[in-house]
Design a protein around this motif. Structure first.
Motif, PDB file in Angstrom:
ATOM      1  N   UNK A 150      48.097 -41.509  25.679  1.00 13.22           N
ATOM      2  CA  UNK A 150      49.109 -40.492  25.401  1.00 13.22           C
ATOM      3  C   UNK A 150      50.240 -41.075  24.568  1.00 13.22           C
ATOM      4  N   UNK A 151      50.682 -42.261  24.937  1.00 16.25           N
ATOM      5  CA  UNK A 151      51.750 -42.910  24.193  1.00 16.25           C
ATOM      6  C   UNK A 151      51.331 -43.210  22.761  1.00 16.25           C
ATOM      7  N   UNK A 152      50.114 -43.691  22.586  1.00 19.65           N
ATOM      8  CA  UNK A 152      49.612 -44.003  21.248  1.00 19.65           C
ATOM      9  C   UNK A 152      49.518 -42.740  20.398  1.00 19.65           C
ATOM     10  N   UNK A 153      49.049 -41.651  21.021  1.00 20.92           N
ATOM     11  CA  UNK A 153      48.906 -40.396  20.282  1.00 20.92           C
ATOM     12  C   UNK A 153      50.274 -39.859  19.849  1.00 20.92           C
ATOM     13  N   UNK A 154      51.265 -39.979  20.709  1.00 22.11           N
ATOM     14  CA  UNK A 154      52.610 -39.534  20.338  1.00 22.11           C
ATOM     15  C   UNK A 154      53.120 -40.309  19.133  1.00 22.11           C
TER      16      UNK A 154
ATOM     17  N   UNK B  52      46.980 -35.422  14.735  1.00 23.30           N
ATOM     18  CA  UNK B  52      46.438 -36.723  15.111  1.00 23.30           C
ATOM     19  C   UNK B  52      45.470 -36.550  16.266  1.00 23.30           C
ATOM     20  N   UNK B  53      44.488 -37.438  16.351  1.00 23.94           N
ATOM     21  CA  UNK B  53      43.603 -37.433  17.513  1.00 23.94           C
ATOM     22  C   UNK B  53      43.078 -38.837  17.795  1.00 23.94           C
TER      23      UNK B  53
ATOM     24  N   UNK C 125      59.685 -38.716  17.552  1.00 28.05           N
ATOM     25  CA  UNK C 125      58.536 -38.682  18.456  1.00 28.05           C
ATOM     26  C   UNK C 125      58.387 -37.285  19.035  1.00 28.05           C
ATOM     27  N   UNK C 126      57.171 -36.791  18.996  1.00 24.46           N
ATOM     28  CA  UNK C 126      56.921 -35.427  19.442  1.00 24.46           C
ATOM     29  C   UNK C 126      56.646 -35.381  20.933  1.00 24.46           C
ATOM     30  N   UNK C 127      57.047 -34.299  21.542  1.00 29.62           N
ATOM     31  CA  UNK C 127      56.719 -34.053  22.938  1.00 29.62           C
ATOM     32  C   UNK C 127      55.405 -33.292  22.982  1.00 29.62           C
ATOM     33  N   UNK C 128      54.424 -33.862  23.641  1.00 26.10           N
ATOM     34  CA  UNK C 128      53.098 -33.253  23.685  1.00 26.10           C
ATOM     35  C   UNK C 128      52.753 -32.869  25.117  1.00 26.10           C
TER      36      UNK C 128
ATOM     37  N   UNK D 256      38.163 -36.791  23.892  1.00 27.10           N
ATOM     38  CA  UNK D 256      38.981 -36.483  22.709  1.00 27.10           C
ATOM     39  C   UNK D 256      40.358 -36.052  23.168  1.00 27.10           C
ATOM     40  N   UNK D 257      41.383 -36.710  22.634  1.00 27.66           N
ATOM     41  CA  UNK D 257      42.770 -36.338  22.899  1.00 27.66           C
ATOM     42  C   UNK D 257      43.402 -36.037  21.550  1.00 27.66           C
ATOM     43  N   UNK D 258      44.033 -34.888  21.406  1.00 26.33           N
ATOM     44  CA  UNK D 258      44.622 -34.568  20.107  1.00 26.33           C
ATOM     45  C   UNK D 258      46.034 -34.006  20.239  1.00 26.33           C
ATOM     46  N   UNK D 259      46.705 -33.933  19.112  1.00 26.17           N
ATOM     47  CA  UNK D 259      48.101 -33.499  19.104  1.00 26.17           C
ATOM     48  C   UNK D 259      48.253 -31.993  19.276  1.00 26.17           C
ATOM     49  N   UNK D 260      47.139 -31.271  19.361  1.00 25.41           N
ATOM     50  CA  UNK D 260      47.190 -29.849  19.702  1.00 25.41           C
ATOM     51  C   UNK D 260      47.427 -29.681  21.199  1.00 25.41           C
TER      52      UNK D 260
END
Length: 454
Positions: free
Chosen positions: A8-12, A21-22, A90-93, A149-153
Motif C-alpha cells: 500500500x505504501x509503495x503504491x501511494x 499505478x498498479x 501523496x494520495x490517499x487511497x 493486483x493492487x491499483x490506484x483505483x
C-alpha cells in the motif's frame, strides 16, 4: 528474515507521480510432460514468482519488475519510476479487498505425476495407429497462477487460475509426401476438467487428420465459394477481425478498423463478441491483469462496429472505459490490450443447409495459422483439413490449401451463419508475450474467396 513489503505504501508513492499505478504480484507453478517418438523427451517443473510495478503518466507507461519480494528492492524500483515524473502530493487511497477468486475446484497437484505421464503416453500411443506415421509429439501441461493486483483505483484483488493443455501432433509420410495432423484439448480448470477426458481421442484425431491429408488430392486454386465449419475454430475472427479491434492498434493508425465506430463493417448477420467471463474456456478471466472485471464486450453488432477493446492506458489516452482486456503473460510484462474468448455469434441456419447451398466449393473443417496485415486487413490462412463440396455434398478431401482475402471484405460478404458454435484454443502472441485465448464461430458461408492450391 525478509520483511513483508508494504504494498500500500509503495503504491501511494507511485500514484503520487502519475495518473494511474498498479502492483502485480504473482507466483506460478508449471508442469510439462512431452513424449517424442513414443518416449519421454521432457519432464519438467518450474516455479516462478515476482512483482511488477507500473506507473502511467501523460499517456506513457513506466514499468519495472523483480523476482524479489525484498521491500528494499521494490522501493528502489518505485523510486526509479517516480523519478521519471514530477512528484506530487501523496494520495490517499481507499482499498476494497476482495476475496480470492478460484477458477478451479481441485488443483492439478491432486493428480499424481504418474497419472499425468500416463495421459501424455496414451495420447502418443494412440496417434501411432498407422505404419505411415513417422513422428508424434504428445504434450501435457498444467499451470497454476496465483495473482494479486493492487491499483490506484482502489482495487485489491486476487485470482487463482489453473490451466490444462493437452495436444498431439502426428506426422505421416508416403514417399516424399509429408503431412501432419494436430488436435488439442484444454481450458481453465483443475483436475476436475479431466474427470471425463479420454486421452485416446486426442491422439486418434491427430492421426485421422494426418492420414486424411496424406490420402487427399491437392486443393484446386481460384475464386470459389467456401464453407467454414464451426469446428474449424475462430482463427478467422481472431486474426482477421479481433486484433484490428484492439485499441492500441485501432487508435494508433495500425488497423483497418480505425475511426470506423458506428459504421457498417460487416454483413448485418454478423456480430462479434469478446467475453472473458466464459468459464472454463481458455480465455476465461474473472478480472484482467489490471483489476478490471471481465465482461461481455459487443464489438460488432449486426454488422455495425460498436466499440474497441481497451485497457486502462488507452482508456486514459483516448477516453472510454476499460473493457477488461488488459492482459500480461507474467509479472515480467506490462499489460497490453488482448482478446479473451472472441467469437462470431450463431445464426439460425442449420449447418447442413449451408453445405447444401454450395454446388462447387471448399469445405474447411480445420484451420491452422496464418498471417494478417492489420493495417489493410489482408490475410493468408492455412487450411489443415479441407474437402471438396460437390452438388451440395462433402466430397473428397483436399490438402495444402490456403485462404487469401481481406478481413473487412470477407466479413461483408458472409451471407449465411449456422446455428452451431465451435471453439478452438490457443496462445495469442503479441508484443513479445503470449496469453491463453479461445475463439469460435458458427458454420459460415463465404460466397467467393481466393483459394490457394495446385
Amino acid at each position: 528474515m525478509v520483511k513483508t513489503p508494504d504494498y500500500t505504501r509503495i503504491l501511494k508513492k507511485l500514484a503520487s507521480c502519475g495518473d494511474y499505478a498498479d502492483i502485480f504480484i504473482e507466483s506460478s507453478f508449471r508442469r510439462i510432460i512431452v513424449f517424442e517418438d513414443g518416449k519421454i523427451d521432457t519432464l519438467s517443473s518450474e516455479d516462478d514468482s515476482g512483482v511488477g510495478l507500473r506507473l502511467i503518466r501523460n499517456g506513457r507507461t513506466f514499468y519495472g519488475y523483480t523476482n524479489s519480494s525484498d521491500p528494499a528492492v521494490l522501493n528502489e524500483i518505485a523510486d526509479g519510476l517516480t523519478a521519471l515524473g514530477a512528484k506530487g502530493a501523496e494520495r490517499t487511497l481507499d482499498f476494497t479487498c476482495s476475496a480470492p477468486v478460484y477458477a478451479f475446484e481441485r488443483p492439478c497437484e491432486t493428480i499424481a505425476l504418474q497419472d499425468k505421464i500416463k495421459i501424455a503416453e496414451t495420447v502418443s500411443r494412440s496417434a501411432y495407429g498407422d505404419k505411415r506415421v513417422v513422428q508424434v509429439r504428445a504434450f501435457y501441461g498444467d499451470v497454476f497462477r496465483d495473482v494479486r493486483i493492487i491499483n490506484s483505483i482502489g482495487d485489491d484483488k486476487t485470482k487463482k487460475l489453473s490451466y490444462i493443455t493437452i495436444y498431439a501432433n502426428a506426422v505421416a509420410k508416403d514417399g516424399d509426401d509429408l503431412q501432419t495432423g494436430y488436435e488439442s484439448f484444454g481450458g481453465v480448470f483443475g483436475a476436475e476438467g479431466l474427470d471425463c477426458f479420454d486421452a485416446e481421442t486426442v491422439g486418434k484425431e491427430a492421426l485421422r487428420k494426418a492420414m486424411n491429408n496424406l490420402e487427399a488430392d491437392y486443393a484446386p486454386a481460384g475464386r470459389m465459394p467456401v464453407v467454414l465449419a464451426s469446428k474449424a475454430g475462430g482463427t478467422m475472427v481472431h486474426e482477421a477481425v479481433g486484433h484490428g479491434l484492439e485499441a492500441d492498434l485501432a487508435e494508433e493508425g495500425m488497423s483497418v478498423y480505425e475511426d470506423k465506430t458506428g459504421t457498417q463493417v460487416a454483413n448485418r448477420i454478423i456480430s462479434v463478441i469478446d467475453d472473458g467471463t466464459l468459464k472454463p474456456k481458455r480465455g476465461y478471466i474473472p478480472f484482467d491483469d489490471e483489476g478490471t472485471d471481465a465482461r461481455r464486450n459487443v464489438l460488432i453488432e449486426n454488422g455495425i462496429l460498436k466499440s474497441y477493446m481497451r485497457d486502462r492506458l488507452y482508456a486514459l489516452k483516448n477516453g472510454g472505459t476499460p473493457t477488461g482486456n488488459g492482459r500480461r503473460e507474467s509479472y515480467r510484462h506490462k499489460p497490453i490490450v488482448r482478446m479473451t474468448n472472441t467469437f462470431i455469434s450463431s445464426g439460425s441456419t442449420k449447418p447442413e443447409e449451408i453445405i447444401k447451398s454450395v454446388d462447387n466449393g471448399i469445405y474447411v473443417a480445420d484451420m491452422g495459422g496464418g498471417q494478417v496485415n492489420t493495417v489493410n486487413g489482408d490475410f493468408v490462412f492455412e487450411v489443415t483439413e479441407g474437402y471438396i463440396i460437390k452438388n451440395g455434398q462433402i466430397d473428397r478431401p483436399v490438402k495444402n490449401a490456403t485462404l487469401m482475402g481481406n478481413g473487412p471484405e470477407v466479413m461483408q460478404s458472409i451471407d449465411m451463419t449456422g446455428s452451431d458454435l465451435g471453439f478452438g484454443i490457443g496462445t495469442c502472441g503479441k508484443g513479445g508475450q503470449g496469453v491463453p485465448v479461445s475463439d469460435a464461430q458458427p458454420t459460415l458461408r463465404i460466397p467467393l474467396i481466393t483459394v490457394g492450391g495446385k
